[in-house]
Enzyme design. Structure first.
Site, PDB file in Angstrom:
ATOM      1  N   PHE A 135       0.978  -1.431  -0.099  1.00 21.51           N
ATOM      2  CA  PHE A 135      -0.054   0.065  -0.113  1.00 21.51           C
ATOM      3  C   PHE A 135       0.842   1.139   0.073  1.00 21.51           C
ATOM      4  CE2 PHE A 135      -2.329   3.587   1.677  1.00 21.51           C
ATOM      5  CZ  PHE A 135      -3.622   3.551   1.186  1.00 21.51           C
ATOM      6  N   ASP A 220       9.082   2.773   1.609  1.00 20.11           N
ATOM      7  CA  ASP A 220       8.036   3.206   1.832  1.00 20.11           C
ATOM      8  C   ASP A 220       7.949   3.120   3.538  1.00 20.11           C
ATOM      9  OD1 ASP A 220       5.903   4.394   2.559  1.00 20.11           O
ATOM     10  OD2 ASP A 220       4.602   3.631   0.814  1.00 20.11           O
ATOM     11  N   LYS A 249       3.050  10.168   8.031  1.00 20.34           N
ATOM     12  CA  LYS A 249       2.167   9.870   9.138  1.00 20.34           C
ATOM     13  C   LYS A 249       2.842  10.420  10.345  1.00 20.34           C
ATOM     14  CE  LYS A 249      -0.733   6.276   7.418  1.00 20.34           C
ATOM     15  NZ  LYS A 249      -0.501   5.193   6.714  1.00 20.34           N
TER      16      LYS A 249
HETATM   17  C1  LIG Z   1      -0.695   5.412   4.809  1.00 21.16           C
HETATM   18  C2  LIG Z   1       0.336   5.043   3.920  1.00 21.16           C
HETATM   19  C3  LIG Z   1       0.461   5.791   2.884  1.00 21.16           C
HETATM   20  C4  LIG Z   1      -0.457   7.035   2.328  1.00 21.16           C
HETATM   21  O1  LIG Z   1      -0.371   8.032   3.259  1.00 21.16           O
HETATM   22  P1  LIG Z   1      -1.393   9.208   3.150  1.00 21.16           P
HETATM   23  O2  LIG Z   1      -0.917  10.288   4.101  1.00 21.16           O
HETATM   24  O3  LIG Z   1      -2.722   8.661   3.535  1.00 21.16           O
HETATM   25  O4  LIG Z   1      -1.456   9.745   1.436  1.00 21.16           O
HETATM   26  C5  LIG Z   1       1.457   5.393   1.825  1.00 21.16           C
HETATM   27  N1  LIG Z   1       2.256   4.510   2.299  1.00 21.16           N
HETATM   28  C6  LIG Z   1       2.093   3.664   3.464  1.00 21.16           C
HETATM   29  C7  LIG Z   1       2.992   2.599   3.761  1.00 21.16           C
HETATM   30  C8  LIG Z   1       0.843   3.839   4.390  1.00 21.16           C
HETATM   31  O5  LIG Z   1       0.885   3.066   5.443  1.00 21.16           O
END
Ligand SMILES: *Cc1c(COP(=O)(O)O)cnc(C)c1O
Length: 391
Positions: A135, A220, A249
């Protein structure tokens, strides 16, 4: 009750509809606790989906925001700024080795968008290899790296050049990286995809393959960053040195912010290659500086490692036939069930514990890293109450 109902109806009347909402109006937070409009307290194991590592309304973060709000809230990157300069240096200082520069933005998806563009720019190649169950966000570029068909299909055609390979499978990855591959993008622990923990040998193998074949390695850490998994960054568990590191985050204690850290194989980007109006605004930078200081001074990564190990061992002791597996790293923890998790999450909420899902059958716990042992014990007891002792 009527007050809550009125607010729920008001929001339902105007909200876009894209979110599945729980019938709970949250109005206040402190540490690992949230309160609804009736004054009822909840132990928060949703943690703003991994945002609230330092706890809700940490006094030092709140003070930094207040102070900066009275001095300078916004300042585009066409000028220099004191807070931004400090933050960029701090991010490079705490980052895994080899990361030298910073692009600041406003969310996780925006960080992933940036990383994809920078990888294409630095390599002159179009291809991106991502993982099944990964994701990376929901804007069109990030969505092209995200795997879940339900998120993707209504919006096709997405950005060309993306392929998805099974996670933790080095052979599949080796076959997928070709002469036109700009980058491989992976999470160290797949969060939304079910809290699947990346194998250290696999991740090091991916890094080696990328280096051999001239592709960049994008990690990521939007969800795993800033102490969540028991280290400042999950990369540190395996000595990884990504070329591009995506953060968001928990970076700014709850204020929206994202960042891409750039390694030497990316280097300094050409002027006008990318941009973002709110990126690096002093308010978010001040919040991030305060949050990073709190994470270090309160040794929250170590706390996440210790409390996470304790929480996992207690959950493994529960012995419900409904549980298929308890797994996690630091305070990123999952209980995989044999049935849908939704009803059990609702039952937990009724008992004052908020947790989230990660796919249909996984209960996920992302508590603030400041959560107390007593609250953690209370969560285990509530989980024991809602999971049946026999099927
Ligand atoms: C939450 C998340 C995203 C997206 O972040 P947003 O601030 O909601 O756009 C991307 N990568 C990972 C691994 C995430 O957990």
């Amino acid at each position: 009750m009527t007050n809550d109902q009125a607010l729920i109806e008001l929001e339902d009347g105007y909200t876009s509809g894209v979110y599945t909402k729980r019938p709970l109006v949250i109005v206040r937070g402190e540490g690992a606790k949230l309160w609804d409009a009736q004054g009822r307290a909840y132990i928060d194991c949703v943690g703003g989906h991994g945002v609230v590592n330092v706890g809700h309304c940490h006094p030092r973060v709140a003070a930094a925001i207040r102070e900066q709000a009275g001095r300078l809230i916004t300042c585009p990157e066409s000028f220099y700024n004191d807070r931004r300069a400090e933050l960029q240096a701090e991010l490079v200082r705490i980052a895994p080795p080899g990361l030298e520069r910073v692009f600041l933005c406003n969310s996780g998806a925006e960080a992933v968008e940036g990383a994809i563009k920078f990888a294409r720019l630095a390599t002159g190649r179009p291809g991106i290899v991502a993982a099944k169950n990964g994701f990376h966000g929901r804007t069109l570029g990030a969505l092209s790296a995200t795997w879940r068909p339900q998120y993707r299909q209504p919006f096709e055609p997405l950005v060309p050049g993306f392929v998805h390979v099974p996670y933790n499978d080095e052979d599949a990855l080796e076959e997928a990286i070709g002469d036109d591959t700009a980058a491989v993008i992976l999470e160290v622990v797949q969060g939304e995809g079910g809290v699947t923990i990346g194998d250290g040998d696999y991740l090091q193998g991916v890094q080696r393959l990328c280096q051999e074949r001239g592709a960049l390695f994008i990690i990521d850490e939007v969800q795993t960053g800033f102490g969540r998994t028991g280290r400042m960054f999950a990369c540190e568990h395996h000595g990884l040195e990504p070329d591009l590191l995506c953060l968001a985050k928990a970076i700014a204690g709850g204020i929206p912010m994202g960042a891409v850290l750039l390694g030497s194989r990316v280097g300094k980007l050409p002027s006008r290659a990318h941009g973002s109006t709110f990126g690096g605004n002093p308010l978010a930078c001040a919040a991030a500086l305060a949050a990073i200081r709190v994470i270090e001074e309160e040794t929250l990564p170590q706390r996440a490692a210790e409390l996470g190990a304790y929480f996992i061992s207690r959950l493994r002791g529960l012995d419900s036939p409904l549980v298929r597996e308890v797994r996690g790293l630091g305070l990123m923890i999952a209980i995989e069930l044999k049935h849908r998790a939704g009803p059990y999450l609702a039952a937990l909420m009724e008992r004052g514990v908020l947790a989230l899902s990660a796919g249909p059958i996984v209960m996920r716990f992302l508590p603030p890293l400041v959560i107390s042992v007593e609250d953690m014990d209370a969560v285990v007891e509530r989980v024991a109450e809602v999971l049946p002792a026999s099927l």
